[in-house]
Scaffold this motif. Structure first.
Motif, PDB file in Angstrom:
ATOM      1  N   HIS A 148      40.706 -31.939 -56.114  1.00  0.00           N
ATOM      2  CA  HIS A 148      40.998 -33.301 -55.659  1.00  0.00           C
ATOM      3  C   HIS A 148      39.730 -34.145 -55.518  1.00  0.00           C
ATOM      4  CE1 HIS A 148      45.323 -33.207 -55.286  1.00  0.00           C
ATOM      5  NE2 HIS A 148      45.200 -31.938 -54.942  1.00  0.00           N
ATOM      6  N   ILE A 151      39.393 -35.572 -58.950  1.00  0.00           N
ATOM      7  CA  ILE A 151      40.346 -36.674 -59.126  1.00  0.00           C
ATOM      8  C   ILE A 151      39.835 -37.925 -58.420  1.00  0.00           C
ATOM      9  CG2 ILE A 151      42.683 -37.519 -58.671  1.00  0.00           C
ATOM     10  CD1 ILE A 151      43.695 -34.661 -58.882  1.00  0.00           C
ATOM     11  N   GLN A 152      39.295 -37.751 -57.219  1.00  0.00           N
ATOM     12  CA  GLN A 152      38.822 -38.910 -56.467  1.00  0.00           C
ATOM     13  C   GLN A 152      37.652 -39.594 -57.166  1.00  0.00           C
ATOM     14  OE1 GLN A 152      40.452 -40.071 -53.545  1.00  0.00           O
ATOM     15  NE2 GLN A 152      39.283 -41.851 -54.258  1.00  0.00           N
ATOM     16  N   VAL A 155      39.257 -41.637 -59.801  1.00  0.00           N
ATOM     17  CA  VAL A 155      39.924 -42.784 -59.173  1.00  0.00           C
ATOM     18  C   VAL A 155      38.896 -43.832 -58.759  1.00  0.00           C
ATOM     19  CG1 VAL A 155      41.185 -43.505 -57.096  1.00  0.00           C
ATOM     20  CG2 VAL A 155      41.987 -41.533 -58.429  1.00  0.00           C
ATOM     21  N   ASP A 156      37.804 -43.395 -58.144  1.00  0.00           N
ATOM     22  CA  ASP A 156      36.774 -44.343 -57.706  1.00  0.00           C
ATOM     23  C   ASP A 156      36.172 -45.089 -58.895  1.00  0.00           C
ATOM     24  OD1 ASP A 156      37.169 -43.567 -55.090  1.00  0.00           O
ATOM     25  OD2 ASP A 156      35.413 -42.253 -55.002  1.00  0.00           O
ATOM     26  N   ASN A 159      38.851 -47.569 -60.112  1.00  0.00           N
ATOM     27  CA  ASN A 159      39.007 -48.695 -59.191  1.00  0.00           C
ATOM     28  C   ASN A 159      37.869 -49.692 -59.332  1.00  0.00           C
ATOM     29  OD1 ASN A 159      41.403 -47.870 -58.032  1.00  0.00           O
ATOM     30  ND2 ASN A 159      40.431 -46.819 -56.326  1.00  0.00           N
ATOM     31  N   THR A 268      50.470 -35.032 -56.088  1.00  0.00           N
ATOM     32  CA  THR A 268      49.344 -35.756 -56.686  1.00  0.00           C
ATOM     33  C   THR A 268      49.685 -37.217 -56.920  1.00  0.00           C
ATOM     34  OG1 THR A 268      48.549 -33.734 -57.749  1.00  0.00           O
ATOM     35  CG2 THR A 268      47.743 -35.817 -58.633  1.00  0.00           C
ATOM     36  N   LYS A 271      49.917 -38.945 -53.541  1.00  0.00           N
ATOM     37  CA  LYS A 271      48.630 -39.047 -52.835  1.00  0.00           C
ATOM     38  C   LYS A 271      47.786 -40.215 -53.341  1.00  0.00           C
ATOM     39  CE  LYS A 271      44.345 -36.360 -52.101  1.00  0.00           C
ATOM     40  NZ  LYS A 271      44.226 -36.541 -50.642  1.00  0.00           N
ATOM     41  N   TYR A 272      47.785 -40.439 -54.643  1.00  0.00           N
ATOM     42  CA  TYR A 272      46.869 -41.433 -55.203  1.00  0.00           C
ATOM     43  C   TYR A 272      47.518 -42.770 -55.529  1.00  0.00           C
ATOM     44  CZ  TYR A 272      43.744 -37.489 -55.342  1.00  0.00           C
ATOM     45  OH  TYR A 272      42.969 -36.421 -54.958  1.00  0.00           O
ATOM     46  N   THR A 273      48.825 -42.902 -55.328  1.00  0.00           N
ATOM     47  CA  THR A 273      49.473 -44.161 -55.709  1.00  0.00           C
ATOM     48  C   THR A 273      50.343 -44.781 -54.635  1.00  0.00           C
ATOM     49  OG1 THR A 273      51.547 -43.210 -56.602  1.00  0.00           O
ATOM     50  CG2 THR A 273      49.630 -43.241 -58.068  1.00  0.00           C
ATOM     51  N   SER A 278      46.776 -49.311 -53.056  1.00  0.00           N
ATOM     52  CA  SER A 278      46.246 -48.493 -54.140  1.00  0.00           C
ATOM     53  C   SER A 278      46.176 -49.290 -55.435  1.00  0.00           C
ATOM     54  CB  SER A 278      47.118 -47.252 -54.349  1.00  0.00           C
ATOM     55  OG  SER A 278      46.685 -46.528 -55.492  1.00  0.00           O
ATOM     56  N   ILE A 280      45.861 -47.595 -58.298  1.00  0.00           N
ATOM     57  CA  ILE A 280      46.261 -46.605 -59.290  1.00  0.00           C
ATOM     58  C   ILE A 280      47.776 -46.547 -59.368  1.00  0.00           C
ATOM     59  CG2 ILE A 280      46.144 -44.178 -59.973  1.00  0.00           C
ATOM     60  CD1 ILE A 280      43.445 -45.563 -60.072  1.00  0.00           C
TER      61      ILE A 280
END
Length: 325
Positions: A148, A151-152, A155-156, A159, A268, A271-273, A278, A280
């Motif tokens: 994770h 993944i972060q 994502v960062d 973003n 998953t 968590k991220y959306t 968000s 994502i």
């Protein structure tokens, strides 16, 4: 796509990036190609630590693919899990490989999707569920955290550079009798049984909220209309020497899932959306094994068709091509 083993101890350093997307008065992104971000990892390299059990294919585009359930390794330091789904989603990694190969082979030099892979068998580690269920000792938890963290990082980067991105989690049916590809957007079967006018008011609770906020289309169009991944995928056929077509839900042809066990999206994607702020959007991409992942021609077709379909949704909703076309 070779599984390169790179002996790298990684730190998650801050990314030095510039936001280069402008928006029109309609809040739709006007840029037709993505910028080239400056990141601390090298796009195209594969980052891991010495054991290679969690891998990150470093990207520089707004698309993230996660592969949580196709691992084969069974380290002795991790006990067998005693709760949750244990079945391996065999050859979902093959889908990711051909998504990646098709992406970098389309002529857009230097552009890469982010790919995060768990190579530990699901019987011992499942990073696509809560750590209490998926990682049942300290060794398992360390791999869960590493997965994770990668993944972060993706994502960062997404973003900061693009303002909006899309994450696709590759999973498999637990029910072998289900022949449909299911696309999960955090909307239940009951939600999708409703009318388009009802679905148009559900963007806020779905994993497509970030993309929907930039789109000029009704939300139902993004979920199961002409803008949708499902519609595009059902229009495609691929590839020599065997041409595959697939049934997909939700789509224009199959607006509501056929199965009562429909997978609307797991840990998953949520968590991220799922937070309202968000950037994502997420898709749970759930495939059967038989007739889909049971031979190389099948998962080659799935990887290529998934790429075209995700790019279709992303471009129509944001004005940005994932591959810089």
């Amino acid at each position: 796509m070779e599984k390169l083993q790179m002996v790298l101890h990684t730190r998650f350093t801050s990314l030095i990036l510039l936001l280069l997307i402008s928006c029109s008065d309609s809040n739709r992104a006007t840029q037709s190609v993505p910028p080239t971000p400056i990141i601390t990892y090298t796009p195209g390299e594969i980052v891991s630590d010495i054991d290679g059990r969690i891998q990150y294919y470093v990207g520089n585009t707004p698309v993230i693919i996660t592969v949580p359930h196709d691992g084969e390794e069974t380290p002795s330091t991790i006990p067998e899990r005693n709760v949750g789904e244990l079945k391996r989603a065999e050859n979902t990694l093959g889908i990711a490989e051909y998504f990646y190969n098709s992406f970098i082979g389309n002529g857009a030099t230097g552009l890469y999707p982010h790919i995060i892979i768990n190579n530990i068998n699901r019987s011992k580690l499942d990073p696509d569920t809560s750590p209490q269920i998926g990682a049942q000792n300290e060794y398992a938890l360390s791999y869960f955290t590493r997965y994770h963290n990668y993944i972060q990082v993706a994502v960062d980067s997404t973003n900061t550079n693009f303002g909006v991105g899309i994450l696709v989690n590759l999973s498999g049916h637990s029910n072998d009798d289900n022949d449909f590809i299911e696309l999960g957007y955090l909307l239940s079967k009951n939600d999708l049984d409703g009318s388009d006018s009802l679905i148009d008011n559900m963007s806020y609770k779905s994993s497509l909220n970030a993309i929907s906020n930039l789109s000029d289309s009704n939300f139902s169009e993004i979920v199961r209309g002409f803008d949708s991944i499902g519609k595009k995928m059902m229009d495609l056929n691929c590839c020599k020497p065997i041409y595959y077509t697939f049934d997909v839900t939700p789509s224009i042809q199959y607006p509501s899932p056929q199965s009562e066990n429909y997978n609307s999206g797991g840990y998953t994607v949520s968590k991220y959306t799922s937070s309202v702020d968000s950037n994502i959007s997420g898709v749970e991409f759930v495939t059967p094994f038989n007739g889909h992942r049971d031979n190389p021609y099948g998962y080659i077709a799935l990887g290529r068709m998934l790429l075209e379909s995700v790019d279709h949704l992303f471009f129509l909703s944001t004005g940005i091509s994932l591959m810089g076309d």
